[in-house]
Design an enzyme around this catalytic site. Structure first.
Site, short mmCIF file in Angstrom:
data_model
loop_
_atom_site.label_atom_id
_atom_site.label_comp_id
_atom_site.label_asym_id
_atom_site.label_seq_id
_atom_site.Cartn_x
_atom_site.Cartn_y
_atom_site.Cartn_z
N SER A 112 54.75 -4.59 28.92
CA SER A 112 53.85 -3.82 29.77
C SER A 112 52.57 -3.40 29.06
CB SER A 112 54.60 -2.62 30.33
OG SER A 112 53.82 -2.01 31.33
N HIS A 113 52.34 -2.09 29.00
CA HIS A 113 51.10 -1.56 28.44
C HIS A 113 51.20 -1.38 26.93
CE1 HIS A 113 53.98 1.51 29.35
NE2 HIS A 113 53.46 2.25 28.39
N ASP A 278 50.56 -6.38 31.65
CA ASP A 278 51.22 -7.28 32.61
C ASP A 278 50.72 -7.09 34.04
OD1 ASP A 278 52.42 -4.76 32.73
OD2 ASP A 278 54.34 -5.57 33.39
N ARG A 281 49.80 -1.82 36.16
CA ARG A 281 49.15 -0.51 36.17
C ARG A 281 47.66 -0.64 36.50
NH1 ARG A 281 51.53 3.39 31.51
NH2 ARG A 281 53.73 2.95 31.89
C1 G16 Z 1 57.57 1.80 33.32
C2 G16 Z 1 58.06 1.82 34.73
C3 G16 Z 1 57.27 2.83 35.51
C4 G16 Z 1 57.38 4.19 34.86
C5 G16 Z 1 57.02 4.09 33.42
C6 G16 Z 1 57.40 5.37 32.76
O1 G16 Z 1 56.23 1.42 33.34
O2 G16 Z 1 57.87 0.54 35.31
O3 G16 Z 1 57.74 2.83 36.81
O4 G16 Z 1 56.53 5.10 35.47
O5 G16 Z 1 57.74 3.08 32.79
O6 G16 Z 1 57.12 5.32 31.43
P1 G16 Z 1 57.64 6.45 30.47
O7 G16 Z 1 59.13 6.48 30.56
O8 G16 Z 1 57.11 6.01 29.15
O9 G16 Z 1 57.02 7.71 30.94
P2 G16 Z 1 55.73 0.06 32.70
O10 G16 Z 1 54.29 -0.07 33.15
O11 G16 Z 1 55.89 0.30 31.23
O12 G16 Z 1 56.63 -1.00 33.23
#
Ligand code: G16
Length: 542
Positions: A112-113, A278, A281
């Site tokens: 992801s990010h 990806d 966001r």
């Molecule tokens: C993932 C989930 C998101 C969630 C985020 C929370 O994001 O897909 O739905 O809001 O994790 O992140 P944390 O637990 O770090 O606050 P992503 O974009 O990483 O897939």
């Protein structure tokens, strides 16, 4: 067909309840680590004779991992794998392909990010037939399977040619290489008024989209520049790179400092946006104004009927618990239900499948709808463009009018990153232990009126998720939420979400940090953040 059996090794880091595995790239490159997790998916999901979708965000190790997964799928009886050309699919595009082609599931390669590269992070996510992240029952089964793997089955064969579109054989399996953008772009053309957005650009509207050297570059060029007529150069950092150009591909004010400076400066275009590694966001900016993800959700909910795909109205709005309550007021105004779910997109899946919610959003820069089962960064950008074209107003004009009519939720998130896991857990445990005694406690001039640990019962399948974050209420208006991140790969990250509702923001157009200063101070004191973490302040403020 030769199937090689390689010794298994325990999977560290795959916890029941997480939708996938996200770890340091180096961990994934240790022989057998990736294979173990993929074998657990194949054992638990039973994809024999079925179709699987495969793609990733192009980060370092994407190409090698895709070949490994193809050979393992072939040796485990999967009939067909639909894979994005070059092994590429954004997360929302993967969801769109799974749904459009009725695949049994999909594997998405992404952290992801999180930063990429040999010293960065890598990840593997499994999505089910509805196109969404595997729910806890499935991830639990994958975890259990990982504890009992007898052998790893992998075809010994040359690599598939992922540069060539069309079908090819890999042992007994068919590999079908597709254009990674086609299904998703076709879906967007059905949802949004492309003619109106084209006319907007033709009229001189200016935009900057920062693809952050990540997967959305080709998608954004295909949409904004090729189809909607935005001038070349509208999409910046458009070339995907395995290490995202050394940057942190997380679209927020902290990691998009250049874009923020551009939009707050004299030569700002009308509109700007960015998406993450990806592509799920997004961040939305107007000339001179930042749109918080919580506000973006509320504005989208209030204006979605202006887009053809939502002209009949929306059935309900869902937000993650730490997301501000702005969207709830929209739902009340529209006479539709509002749902408050734990953090994690997978919790929206049942509501979307059941037709109970149409629009979903999270404070963590995630917005989306029932068109796929993932959040979708470019969908949010197109929705804003559609709304801007239909209303003929600026981003700032729309946002200020929204606040004037519905009130404003000042909002900020403070992240304490890379703290010792024991210290983070001690802080949360201590706070949990005091919950019942917190009402009445005063700090920084505020009084706690209620405190709880968020638990959620899914209204569709009745499953329960507990310990989803501590909520501190300071009257009806102000709230703080504390939870530990589930997506970090180093130590623990404490997230502190802060908000205050201001019914008449015209009179107090404040910077959110100023508007929230007493909530920030009270939360720090009550939770003992400095005492537990040794940190005098957060690492990232968004
Ligand atoms: C993932 C989930 C998101 C969630 C985020 C929370 O994001 O897909 O739905 O809001 O994790 O992140 P944390 O637990 O770090 O606050 P992503 O974009 O990483 O897939």
């Amino acid at each position: 067909m030769t199937i090689k059996t390689i010794p298994t090794r325990p999977i560290e880091g795959q916890k029941p309840g997480t939708s996938g595995l996200r770890k340091k790239t180096r961990d994934f490159m240790v022989r057998g680590y990736l294979e173990n997790f993929v074998q657990a998916i194949l054992d638990a999901a039973d994809l024999t004779g079925k179709t699987l979708v495969l793609g990733g965000d192009g980060r370092f190790f994407n190409a090698e991992a895709a070949q490994t997964i193809l050979k393992m799928a072939a040796a485990n009886g999967v009939a067909r794998v639909i894979v994005g050309q070059g092994g590429i699919l954004s997360t929302p595009a993967a969801s769109a392909v799974i749904r459009a082609r009725q695949a049994a599931g999909g594997i998405v390669l992404s952290a992801s990010h999180n930063p990429g590269g040999p010293e960065g992070d890598f990840g593997v996510k499994y999505n089910t037939a509805n196109g969404g992240p595997a729910p806890e029952a499935v991830t639990g089964a994958i975890y259990q399977a990982s504890l009992h793997i007898a052998e790893i089955r992998k075809l010994e064969a040359p690599d598939a040619d992922l540069s060539r579109l069309g079908a090819q054989a890999l042992g007994p399996m068919t590999v079908e290489v597709i254009d990674p953008t086609a299904d998703w772009v076709a879906l967007m053309e059905r949802l949004f008024d492309f003619d109106a957005i084209r006319a907007l650009f033709a009229g001189g509207f200016t935009m900057r989209f920062d693809a952050m050297h990540a997967v959305t570059g080709p998608y954004a060029k295909a949409i904004f520049e090729d189809r909607l007529g935005a001038p070349p150069g509208t999409v910046i950092n458009a070339e995907p790179q395995p290490d995202f150009g050394g940057h942190h591909p997380d679209p927020n004010p902290a990691h998009c400092a250049d874009l923020m400076a551009l939009m707050m400066g004299e030569n700002a275009p009308d509109f700007a946006a960015a998406a993450d590694g990806d592509g799920d966001r997004n961040m939305i900016l107007g000339r001179g104004i930042y749109v918080s993800p919580s506000d973006s959700l509320a504005v989208i909910a209030a204006n979605a009927h202006l887009a053809p795909g939502y002209s009949e109205g929306i059935a309900g709005i869902a937000r993650s618990m730490p997301t501000s309550r702005a969207a709830d007021r929209m739902a009340a105004g529209l006479g539709i239900p509002a749902f408050e779910t734990p953090t994690g997109w997978k919790f929206f899946g049942n509501l979307l499948d059941a037709g109970m919610a149409t629009i979903c959003g999270e404070e963590s820069f995630g917005t989306g709808s029932n068109h796929v089962r993932e959040k979708d960064g470019l969908w949010a950008v197109l929705m804003w463009l559609n709304v801007l074209a239909a209303r003929g107003e600026s981003v700032a004009g729309i946002l200020r009018a929204h606040w004037a009519k519905h009130g404003r939720d000042y909002y900020s998130r403070h992240d304490y990153e890379g703290i010792a896991t024991e210290a983070a857990e001690a802080l949360m445990t201590a706070l949990r232990g005091r919950l019942t005694g917190l009402p009445g406690v005063e700090a920084a001039g505020l009084t706690i009126t209620a405190a709880d640990d968020f638990a959620y019962q899914d209204p569709v399948d009745g499953s329960v998720a507990e310990l989803q974050g501590i909520r501190l209420m300071f009257g009806e208006e102000a709230r703080a939420v504390l939870r530990l991140s589930g997506t970090g790969t180093e130590g623990a990250t404490l997230r502190v979400y802060l908000e205050r509702f201001e019914p008449d923001p015209g009179a107090h157009a404040l910077d959110p940090q100023a508007a929230l200063s007493d909530v920030i101070a009270a939360t720090r004191e009550i939770a003992g953040i400095e005492r537990h973490t040794g940190r005098a302040g957060p690492d990232v403020i968004t």
